[in-house]
Design a protein around this motif. Sequence first.
Motif, PDB file in Angstrom:
ATOM      1  N   VAL A 289      -3.063   7.710  -5.426  1.00  0.00           N
ATOM      2  CA  VAL A 289      -2.554   6.397  -5.828  1.00  0.00           C
ATOM      3  C   VAL A 289      -3.588   5.681  -6.694  1.00  0.00           C
ATOM      4  N   LEU A 290      -4.848   5.866  -6.352  1.00  0.00           N
ATOM      5  CA  LEU A 290      -5.913   5.215  -7.112  1.00  0.00           C
ATOM      6  C   LEU A 290      -5.917   5.686  -8.565  1.00  0.00           C
TER       7      LEU A 290
ATOM      8  N   MET B 241       3.686   4.758  -4.335  1.00  0.00           N
ATOM      9  CA  MET B 241       2.684   4.157  -3.457  1.00  0.00           C
ATOM     10  C   MET B 241       3.232   3.987  -2.042  1.00  0.00           C
TER      11      MET B 241
ATOM     12  N   PHE C   2      -3.087   4.271 -10.307  1.00  0.00           N
ATOM     13  CA  PHE C   2      -3.350   2.840 -10.513  1.00  0.00           C
ATOM     14  C   PHE C   2      -4.238   2.625 -11.734  1.00  0.00           C
TER      15      PHE C   2
ATOM     16  N   GLN D 203      -2.424   0.776 -14.884  1.00  0.00           N
ATOM     17  CA  GLN D 203      -2.689  -0.540 -14.300  1.00  0.00           C
ATOM     18  C   GLN D 203      -1.781  -1.628 -14.842  1.00  0.00           C
TER      19      GLN D 203
ATOM     20  N   ALA E 122      -6.000   5.172   5.931  1.00  0.00           N
ATOM     21  CA  ALA E 122      -7.347   5.397   5.414  1.00  0.00           C
ATOM     22  C   ALA E 122      -8.189   4.140   5.604  1.00  0.00           C
TER      23      ALA E 122
ATOM     24  N   ALA F 244      -7.090  10.821   0.632  1.00  0.00           N
ATOM     25  CA  ALA F 244      -5.770  10.218   0.817  1.00  0.00           C
ATOM     26  C   ALA F 244      -5.542   9.062  -0.154  1.00  0.00           C
ATOM     27  N   ILE F 245      -6.620   8.351  -0.473  1.00  0.00           N
ATOM     28  CA  ILE F 245      -6.490   7.194  -1.363  1.00  0.00           C
ATOM     29  C   ILE F 245      -6.407   7.630  -2.825  1.00  0.00           C
TER      30      ILE F 245
ATOM     31  N   ILE G 138     -11.769   3.649   7.628  1.00  0.00           N
ATOM     32  CA  ILE G 138     -12.972   3.053   7.037  1.00  0.00           C
ATOM     33  C   ILE G 138     -13.419   1.853   7.874  1.00  0.00           C
TER      34      ILE G 138
ATOM     35  N   ILE H   7      -3.414  -1.201  -2.751  1.00  0.00           N
ATOM     36  CA  ILE H   7      -2.798   0.084  -3.073  1.00  0.00           C
ATOM     37  C   ILE H   7      -3.266   1.200  -2.141  1.00  0.00           C
ATOM     38  N   SER H   8      -4.331   0.938  -1.389  1.00  0.00           N
ATOM     39  CA  SER H   8      -4.886   1.993  -0.541  1.00  0.00           C
ATOM     40  C   SER H   8      -4.075   2.159   0.730  1.00  0.00           C
ATOM     41  N   SER H   9      -4.022   3.406   1.187  1.00  0.00           N
ATOM     42  CA  SER H   9      -3.252   3.698   2.396  1.00  0.00           C
ATOM     43  C   SER H   9      -3.847   2.959   3.597  1.00  0.00           C
TER      44      SER H   9
ATOM     45  N   PHE I  83     -15.132   0.596   0.166  1.00  0.00           N
ATOM     46  CA  PHE I  83     -14.847   1.831  -0.563  1.00  0.00           C
ATOM     47  C   PHE I  83     -16.143   2.556  -0.932  1.00  0.00           C
TER      48      PHE I  83
ATOM     49  N   ASN J 156       1.997   6.335   1.103  1.00  0.00           N
ATOM     50  CA  ASN J 156       1.260   5.638   2.165  1.00  0.00           C
ATOM     51  C   ASN J 156       2.066   5.463   3.448  1.00  0.00           C
TER      52      ASN J 156
END
Lengths: 309, 278
Positions: free
Chosen positions: B256-257, B204, B260, B264, A133, B252-253, A137, A128-130, B27, B208
């Motif tokens: 959506v996180l 999403m 989510f 979920q 990004a 940026a994440i 990382i 789900i993460s861009s 992360f 993104n």
Amino acid sequence: MDCISARSKNIKGKGQSKLKRRESLAGLLFVSPTIIYFIVFFLLPLAVCIYASFTNWNILSPNRVFVGTLNYERLFVDPKFWKALKNTLFMLIPIPIYITFALLFAYACHKNILGQKVFRAIYYLPYISSIVALTLIWMWLFNSKYGLVNNFLSLFVDNPPSWLSDPFWTKWMIVIMISWKLIGFTSIYYIAALKSIPKSYYEAAQIDGAGPRQQFFKITLPLLTPTTFYLLVIGMIGSLQTFVEVQMFAPDGGRGYGVGTIVFYIWQKAFSSSQMGYACAIATVFGLFILVITVIQFTLSRKWVFEGN
Amino acid sequence: MKRKISPVRIIVFIILLIGAVTMIVPFAWMLSTSLKEANLVYTIPPQWIPKPVDWKNYIEIWTASNLLTGIKNSCIISVSVLVFCTFTSSMAAFAFSKLSFPFKNAIFVMLLTTIMVPLVVLLVPLFVIYTKIGWIDTLLPMIVPASMCNINIIFFLRQYMTGLPKELLDAAKIDGCGYFSAYWRIYLPLCKPAIVANVIMLFMITWNDYFGPLVFTHSESKQNIQVAIAMLNSHYIQQTDIPLMMTASLIAILPVLILFIICQKYFTESFAMTGIKG
């Protein structure tokens, strides 16, 4: 009597045809945005792309000259194109990796392993993460001097690879990243497919004396082949179009063009060198290439995909 | 179902645990780095819990980058696409599943072919078309085509609506309902779970998206969030402020996180349902 019934039939028929017409009209109206989309944003650009591939089109100069198949002839002797193709095929490596891990993960979840709900949430996180990004990382993680990965690797080897400057290792870094990103997402398909296998199959197998391993290879795996096939098809179409990772990790295509993929090369040709005609020729060939690969996959699928009843 | 404890299960559990750690470490490392002072980044061995914890990056990022404009543009794009695309796609799905009209199957097969053609084939011509109609360096190339339909959502909702009884439409017609109000008042509300799942997926994808904005916009005022954070890439700027880069990635994440975490159930459901389609 006859006359009346005939008349009523007639009226009914007329009424029905009127109703039918209304339904047709409503239907066409409802899908009209879709049709406009298809014509304006798909068919038109597709036709323009094929047409432009036969010209020396360039956004800067207005005169467009028909050059026949010159762009295509050029493509076959363009060493950068062949390098880009090789790099693009390299991006197929993650597919078997993440499919295998996803299957194992899904199987463990299906067998109700402890903490599977938490595991699933965590495994979906990368998907789900861009992607931008994630590449940022990743660049920091794989930093050759201060990155976490090389810090860890230096415990075992003397000279951990310089991931970002050596094209060979950059490509492997992308492979690791794509595999890592897609394991969770892919497992969702397998979890759904595993759920749909009837329990009675396993019960019957048990009665016949098949052990867990035999059950897995003789029942589970064959019944999952349609899912595996679907994942292979969408995986290949996706992998062959790798772009963002290349553009972020190696903005110039890497040393000796060791990282640049086809999509990246088309993008470069069209928007940096503004050779749009040539870019369209590569895009057309590439589109056909993907089409042929997909058709081959469908043809081969008859040999190994279980069709069931 | 009772859980049995066997050696195999323990080994599998440990493997999954290692996998989960691999999923989370990047992360966690992003979070940890974003809370560091710039000079603390280069310590060996790496420091997991920064001393001192420095929140400065979360203030600095708004002036040091184009993030705010990016978020604004991404919000404009996402909201427009979500509203229009959900409407147009569900309407098309309703027509494909419940109405009969000429060329229905032909149009549907036509839509299938669009999936086979890679986006890059259409990219150059689209760029030229957008230049001609003055759409370059506006948000329109990201909004208009995506608002007209989304093939995946059409397939998905068509499948879902096929499962709903057709009698509802007949009953609605007898009660004097037109086709549009039958869709709007009856079928759309019945599709709510499927719609929610799709809206999340669509958000999403839109949030993104990077390729489109990269090609079709130039000026900073039109960048979306992904392009804005990509500009922090060390390849493009002289000085790399890694903590700042990680802060931007985290921001940026985050949207959506959060979505989510809240939804979920819908997320996995929508993944699974689209999976069954294939």
